[in-house]
Design a protein around this motif. Structure first.
Motif, short mmCIF file in Angstrom:
data_model
loop_
_atom_site.label_atom_id
_atom_site.label_comp_id
_atom_site.label_asym_id
_atom_site.label_seq_id
_atom_site.Cartn_x
_atom_site.Cartn_y
_atom_site.Cartn_z
N MET A 127 0.95 -1.27 -0.01
CA MET A 127 -0.15 0.04 -0.15
C MET A 127 0.72 1.10 0.04
O MET A 127 1.93 1.43 0.64
CB MET A 127 -0.91 -0.05 1.26
CG MET A 127 -2.03 -0.94 1.04
SD MET A 127 -3.22 -1.18 2.53
CE MET A 127 -3.56 0.50 2.75
N SER A 130 -0.72 7.23 0.11
CA SER A 130 -2.16 7.70 -0.09
C SER A 130 -3.10 6.84 0.42
O SER A 130 -4.11 6.94 0.85
CB SER A 130 -2.31 8.26 -1.43
OG SER A 130 -2.07 7.12 -2.29
N SER A 131 -2.87 5.35 0.08
CA SER A 131 -3.66 4.66 0.48
C SER A 131 -3.94 4.28 1.90
O SER A 131 -4.93 4.23 2.64
CB SER A 131 -3.43 3.16 -0.05
OG SER A 131 -3.51 2.99 -1.28
N TRP A 132 -2.84 4.74 2.77
CA TRP A 132 -2.75 4.44 4.29
C TRP A 132 -3.49 5.96 4.64
O TRP A 132 -4.47 5.67 5.85
CB TRP A 132 -1.51 4.50 4.91
CG TRP A 132 -0.85 3.19 4.83
CD1 TRP A 132 0.22 2.99 3.94
CD2 TRP A 132 -1.07 2.04 5.61
NE1 TRP A 132 0.61 1.63 4.16
CE2 TRP A 132 -0.39 0.93 5.20
CE3 TRP A 132 -2.04 1.98 6.40
CZ2 TRP A 132 -0.31 -0.27 5.61
CZ3 TRP A 132 -2.28 0.52 7.02
CH2 TRP A 132 -1.38 -0.51 6.57
N ILE A 134 -5.89 7.37 3.60
CA ILE A 134 -7.54 7.16 3.09
C ILE A 134 -8.05 6.02 4.22
O ILE A 134 -9.26 6.20 4.64
CB ILE A 134 -7.84 6.53 1.37
CG1 ILE A 134 -7.36 7.70 0.73
CG2 ILE A 134 -9.21 5.76 1.46
CD1 ILE A 134 -7.37 6.90 -0.64
N VAL A 135 -7.27 4.89 4.36
CA VAL A 135 -7.72 3.91 5.31
C VAL A 135 -7.87 4.75 6.69
O VAL A 135 -8.83 4.44 7.57
CB VAL A 135 -6.76 2.90 5.47
CG1 VAL A 135 -6.85 2.10 6.73
CG2 VAL A 135 -6.69 1.97 4.14
N ALA A 136 -6.91 5.70 7.15
CA ALA A 136 -6.96 6.45 8.46
C ALA A 136 -8.05 7.46 8.39
O ALA A 136 -8.74 7.29 9.34
CB ALA A 136 -5.65 7.20 8.77
N CYS A 137 -8.38 7.89 7.35
CA CYS A 137 -9.62 8.76 7.24
C CYS A 137 -10.78 7.95 7.50
O CYS A 137 -11.87 8.54 8.22
CB CYS A 137 -9.59 9.65 5.84
SG CYS A 137 -8.43 10.93 6.00
N VAL A 138 -10.92 7.10 6.58
CA VAL A 138 -12.28 6.12 6.94
C VAL A 138 -12.36 5.67 8.53
O VAL A 138 -13.56 5.47 8.79
CB VAL A 138 -12.24 4.98 6.05
CG1 VAL A 138 -13.48 3.94 6.10
CG2 VAL A 138 -12.26 5.32 4.71
N ALA A 139 -11.23 5.08 8.90
CA ALA A 139 -11.23 4.72 10.19
C ALA A 139 -11.66 5.90 11.39
O ALA A 139 -12.42 5.75 12.29
CB ALA A 139 -9.88 4.15 10.65
#
Length: 153
Positions: A127, A130-132, A134-139
């Motif tokens: 990953m 930028s993928s990390w 996005i994952v942090a924002c969703v969490a």
């Protein structure tokens, strides 16, 4: 012709590489493998009586050979030096095809998996930054909604 091809291949292999293997494949071509340089050359009779078809390609991870990337027809009567020069040119062309292209900015975060890849079975996708994010924002959104639900009701 086949004995002459085998003899020519042995002389050519000694000129091109210190470490090599010379063998005949199923189709009757004589193949020279340079494992240490990850390249191969094959010699086969061409259409003319005194001509040979010289093909060059790469050796992939695991020892399998990639299809030929370049080929040339050379008179068998030409000397070993001229044949070696032709092989070096073909090997350089094969190496140019094998050189990895620099990823474009739009592809920088993605794995390059289009088409067939010899390494696709071994390679793991990683990953990007930028993928990390996005994952942090969703969490964070999920945590915030869970918190607001527990406070409000």
């Amino acid at each position: 012709m086949s004995a002459q091809l085998r003899e020519t291949a042995g002389e050519l292999a000694a000129v091109l590489w210190r470490e090599h293997a010379v063998y005949r494949d199923r189709s009757g071509c004589v193949v020279i493998r340079g494992e240490h340089v990850q390249r191969w050359i094959s010699l086969a009779p061409a259409g003319g009586r005194d001509e040979i078809l010289v093909r060059a390609g790469r050796i992939l991870d695991g020892g399998t050979t990639a299809p030929a990337r370049s080929e040339a027809v050379v008179p068998l009567s030409s000397g070993t030096g001229e044949l070696a020069a032709t092989c070096r040119r073909l090997l350089a062309e094969a190496a140019a095809y094998a050189a990895p292209l620099a990823p474009r900015p739009a592809e920088s975060g993605r794995g390059r998996r289009s088409g067939k890849s010899s390494r696709s079975g071994r390679r793991r996708r990683r990953m990007g930054f930028s993928s990390w994010v996005i994952v942090a924002c969703v969490a964070g959104v999920v945590a915030l909604s869970a918190y607001s639900t527990s406070i409000g009701g």
